[in-house]
Design an enzyme around this catalytic site. Structure first.
Site, PDB file in Angstrom:
ATOM      1  N   HIS A   1       4.533 -34.720  10.497  1.00  0.00           N
ATOM      2  CA  HIS A   1       3.393 -33.837  10.733  1.00  0.00           C
ATOM      3  C   HIS A   1       3.717 -32.622  11.571  1.00  0.00           C
ATOM      4  O   HIS A   1       3.406 -31.498  11.225  1.00  0.00           O
ATOM      5  CB  HIS A   1       2.287 -34.595  11.454  1.00  0.00           C
ATOM      6  CG  HIS A   1       1.455 -35.389  10.519  1.00  0.00           C
ATOM      7  ND1 HIS A   1       0.948 -36.620  10.844  1.00  0.00           N
ATOM      8  CD2 HIS A   1       1.055 -35.121   9.280  1.00  0.00           C
ATOM      9  CE1 HIS A   1       0.277 -37.079   9.820  1.00  0.00           C
ATOM     10  NE2 HIS A   1       0.319 -36.188   8.864  1.00  0.00           N
TER      11      HIS A   1
ATOM     12  N   GLU B   1     -20.436 -38.704  -4.160  1.00  0.00           N
ATOM     13  CA  GLU B   1     -20.238 -39.374  -2.871  1.00  0.00           C
ATOM     14  C   GLU B   1     -21.005 -40.690  -2.764  1.00  0.00           C
ATOM     15  O   GLU B   1     -20.879 -41.407  -1.781  1.00  0.00           O
ATOM     16  CB  GLU B   1     -20.614 -38.437  -1.725  1.00  0.00           C
ATOM     17  CG  GLU B   1     -22.021 -37.896  -1.774  1.00  0.00           C
ATOM     18  CD  GLU B   1     -22.279 -36.822  -0.714  1.00  0.00           C
ATOM     19  OE1 GLU B   1     -21.562 -36.802   0.298  1.00  0.00           O
ATOM     20  OE2 GLU B   1     -23.208 -36.018  -0.912  1.00  0.00           O
TER      21      GLU B   1
ATOM     22  N   ASP C   1     -18.299 -39.606   2.550  1.00  0.00           N
ATOM     23  CA  ASP C   1     -19.367 -40.570   2.279  1.00  0.00           C
ATOM     24  C   ASP C   1     -18.952 -41.611   1.254  1.00  0.00           C
ATOM     25  O   ASP C   1     -19.276 -42.786   1.394  1.00  0.00           O
ATOM     26  CB  ASP C   1     -20.620 -39.835   1.789  1.00  0.00           C
ATOM     27  CG  ASP C   1     -21.396 -39.246   2.951  1.00  0.00           C
ATOM     28  OD1 ASP C   1     -21.650 -39.994   3.911  1.00  0.00           O
ATOM     29  OD2 ASP C   1     -21.728 -38.047   2.917  1.00  0.00           O
TER      30      ASP C   1
ATOM     31  N   CYS D   1     -13.524 -32.643  -1.511  1.00  0.00           N
ATOM     32  CA  CYS D   1     -13.862 -31.880  -0.302  1.00  0.00           C
ATOM     33  C   CYS D   1     -13.989 -32.757   0.938  1.00  0.00           C
ATOM     34  O   CYS D   1     -14.468 -32.307   1.968  1.00  0.00           O
ATOM     35  CB  CYS D   1     -15.151 -31.094  -0.526  1.00  0.00           C
ATOM     36  SG  CYS D   1     -16.572 -32.146  -0.871  1.00  0.00           S
TER      37      CYS D   1
HETATM   38  C1  PEP Z   1     -18.210 -35.831   2.138  1.00  0.00           C
HETATM   39  O1  PEP Z   1     -19.116 -36.659   2.175  1.00  0.00           O
HETATM   40  O2  PEP Z   1     -17.036 -36.119   1.867  1.00  0.00           O
HETATM   41  C2  PEP Z   1     -18.452 -34.412   2.449  1.00  0.00           C
HETATM   42  C3  PEP Z   1     -17.547 -33.491   2.237  1.00  0.00           C
HETATM   43  O3  PEP Z   1     -19.614 -34.055   2.984  1.00  0.00           O
HETATM   44  P1  PEP Z   1     -20.130 -34.421   4.453  1.00  0.00           P
HETATM   45  O4  PEP Z   1     -18.926 -34.774   5.290  1.00  0.00           O
HETATM   46  O5  PEP Z   1     -20.821 -33.182   4.913  1.00  0.00           O
HETATM   47  O6  PEP Z   1     -21.057 -35.549   4.210  1.00  0.00           O
HETATM   48 MG    MG Z   2     -21.177 -36.180   2.215  1.00  0.00          MG
END
Ligand code: PEP
Ligand code: MG
Length: 585
Positions: free
Chosen positions: A192, A441, A465, A512
């Site tokens: 890292h 999610e 999530d 994401c």
């Molecule tokens: C997720 O759930 O992975 C996400 C990107 O959204 P958040 O962390 O805002 O729930």
């Molecule tokens: Mg989320």
């Protein structure tokens, strides 16, 4: 002058004033300007007063049920006024000109050293109480200063970070325009740290063992990543040479990966976007080299602003500026992802306060949240959709719905978007076609990805999530947080399933969740076939660097092997072995 020898992991030479970070103790030590001493003392005093109020309240609450426990808090209240504690910390803020957090930390270390020496077990046990109190003081010092990121951005001049260790998550929060290089106690050519330093093109030396103890905050230091050396308090001659070498290094051209697009060593293009929470984060996203915004968490307009932004024109202005700011790059805006409790607490007095909102405390985030809440509160949703559609002509907008569990919800939401567009066009506005996607999610959405893919223009996989709901692990519950495991075979399979559904229906799919910011996991995700990611801006340079060092075909082979393994532990071992081999190339 003192020379410390370590391992150079990123070439180049820099000099600057040392900022010390003791990550293991969660304490950051830096020198403050003389003019800042009074403010630092005020922070310390405010923390003491806040701690006092909290202790008085806790004492009152506890003594109603367990009167015998009250004396514990009496003792802590007494300690709060002990001259050995806060006044002593104030002294070191004044004389050593260190930040209040560090002064408190240092006083505690002294206190503990004394208590460790005493034979009386009763007195020795008091260390726990002092630690508790010191923890409270530190917590209250953080009020309003929140994260190390804020502390690090409060630095007065160009500095060099000297740390016991530097984890990627903290490194992602450092403002590398101010911190020009780093030196750490830990690490040989660890994966890292080495990748991080090279990706940022900041000179770095690791494996120095005790630099974070030897170097004092504010010391002038030279970090020579080429020679693997740190010079403390350099002579004029050494300093002049360092400055010259630093200039040559810069003139040498672009070492940094910031400006280039991401690709693997065998030339497979990878798209890296940024996740942002505030419109002001656009600059950080651009600086980090993000191609676009892959996720704007718009709910921060409601929950984090001093006044929730519910007005359509206000929202329109924010979205417009964001789209123009990134144009011609793509900006994906997620509609509000709040639950009813968050909404109730923010809007309880505003025009959108709903009498029906629950007032009992709710800890679960599986209720009326995300798109479900938007559909249940159309007055709030319609305003947001109109603002978004009006802003669309100013850039490349994509709209994504959060917390979707099935096709019905998507159809209803799309119908509302269509109606809003028709209404706007009827009023003479120009509304371009805006791609609509969903965050995958909730496990139900993942399992019906093939059905959802027919209804939307793109997917983004929200692993934050998805992991907690797939594994039934509440991240906020410490007792099970070790089970929150991105490398669980179920998670890897579910990701593959979603990617395949998207591919079959020819819609783009990105990921994401936080998972993508970890370089090792990122390489595995590339092996699993993903080509688009959105992550915290600070993680992008490191991601680019690691991608440039791996081959996608090797990652595919690794992913195939890993998908046959039965436990997260075995998967991790296999992955780390493969990634470790790569980083030595
Ligand atoms: C997720 O759930 O992975 C996400 C990107 O959204 P958040 O962390 O805002 O729930
Ligand atoms: Mg989320």
């Amino acid at each position: 002058m003192q020379r410390l020898t370590g391992v150079g992991v990123s070439p180049g030479v820099v000099s600057g004033r040392a900022v010390i970070l003791i990550q293991r103790a969660q304490a950051l030590r830096y020198q403050i300007a003389p003019a800042r001493v009074p403010r630092e003392l005020e922070r310390l005093e405010a923390s003491r007063e806040r701690s006092r109020q909290q202790l008085i309240e806790i004492r009152a609450r506890v003594s109603r049920r367990r009167p015998e426990m009250a004396s514990l808090f009496d003792a802590q209240l007494l300690m709060l006024d002990d001259p050995m504690l806060v006044p002593r910390a104030a002294d070191s803020v004044r004389t050593e000109r260190v930040n209040a957090e560090w002064a408190v930390h240092q006083v505690f270390q002294e206190f503990r050293a004394v208590l460790d020496e005493v034979a009386d077990p009763y007195l020795r046990e008091r260390t726990g109480d002092v630690a508790d109190l010191v923890g409270r003081l530190k917590m209250n010092l953080r009020q309003g200063v929140a994260a190390p990121r804020d502390l690090l951005s409060a630095l007065d001049e160009s500095s060099v970070l000297v740390a016991d260790e530097l984890t990627p998550s903290l490194a992602a929060q450092v403002d590398w325009t101010k911190v020009r290089g780093f030196a750490t106690d830990a690490g040989s050519r660890t994966y890292h740290t080495a990748i991080l330093a090279r990706s940022l093109d900041v000179p770095a030396v690791v494996g120095l063992h005790n630099a974070s103890e030897l170097v004092q905050a504010g010391d002038l230091v030279v970090v020579d990543g080429t020679a693997g050396e740190v010079v403390v308090d350099p002579t004029d001659e050494v300093l002049a040479r360092a400055v010259r070498q630093a200039e040559e290094h810069v003139a040498d051209g672009a070492h940094s990966s910031l400006g280039r697009l991401a690709a693997t060593a065998d030339g497979v293009r990878i798209r890296l976007d940024a996740n942002i929470e505030f419109p002001e984060d656009l600059a950080a996203a651009r600086y980090a080299g993000a191609e676009g915004i892959g996720l704007y968490r718009s709910e921060f307009l409601l929950t984090d602003a001093t006044a929730p932004v519910v007005d359509e024109d206000e929202q329109y202005e924010i979205y417009r500026r964001m789209l123009e700011g990134m144009a011609p790059a793509q900006v994906t805006i997620r509609t509000f992802d709040v639950d009813e409790d968050q909404l109730a607490s923010r809007l309880s007095r505003g025009p959108l306060a709903g009498g029906w909102l629950v007032d009992q405390e709710r800890t679960s985030r599986q209720g009326l949240r995300g798109l479900r809440l938007s559909l249940a509160r159309p007055e709030l949703f319609q305003v947001q959709i109109r603002a978004l559609l009006r802003a669309a002509k100013h850039g490349q907008l994509r709209i994504v719905f959060p917390f979707v569990s099935g096709v019905d919800e998507v159809r209803e939401a799309r119908r509302m978007v269509g109606a809003a567009a028709t209404e706007l066009v009827g009023r003479g506005d120009v509304v371009p076609r805006v791609p609509i996607g969903v965050v995958i999610e909730i496990p139900a959405a993942a399992y019906t990805a093939d059905l959802l893919a027919r209804e939307v223009d793109f997917f983004t996989i929200g692993t934050n999530d998805l992991i907690q709901y797939c594994l039934a692990v509440d991240r906020a519950d410490e007792r099970v947080s070790s089970l929150y495991e991105p490398l669980h075979p179920a998670i890897l399979r579910v990701i593959v399933m979603v990617r395949r559904a998207a591919a079959r229906h020819r819609i783009p799919v990105s990921l994401c969740g936080e998972m993508a910011s970890d370089p090792a996991l990122l390489t595995l995700l590339v092996g699993l076939g993903l080509r688009e990611f959105s992550m915290t801006p600070g993680a992008i340079p490191m991601a680019k660097q690691v991608l440039a060092e791996v081959r996608s075909d090797e990652m595919r082979t690794l992913a195939r092997r890993v998908l046959r393994l039965p436990t997260a532990g075995e998967i991790e071992a296999e992955l780390m072995a493969a990634v470790g081999r790569l980083s030595l190339k």
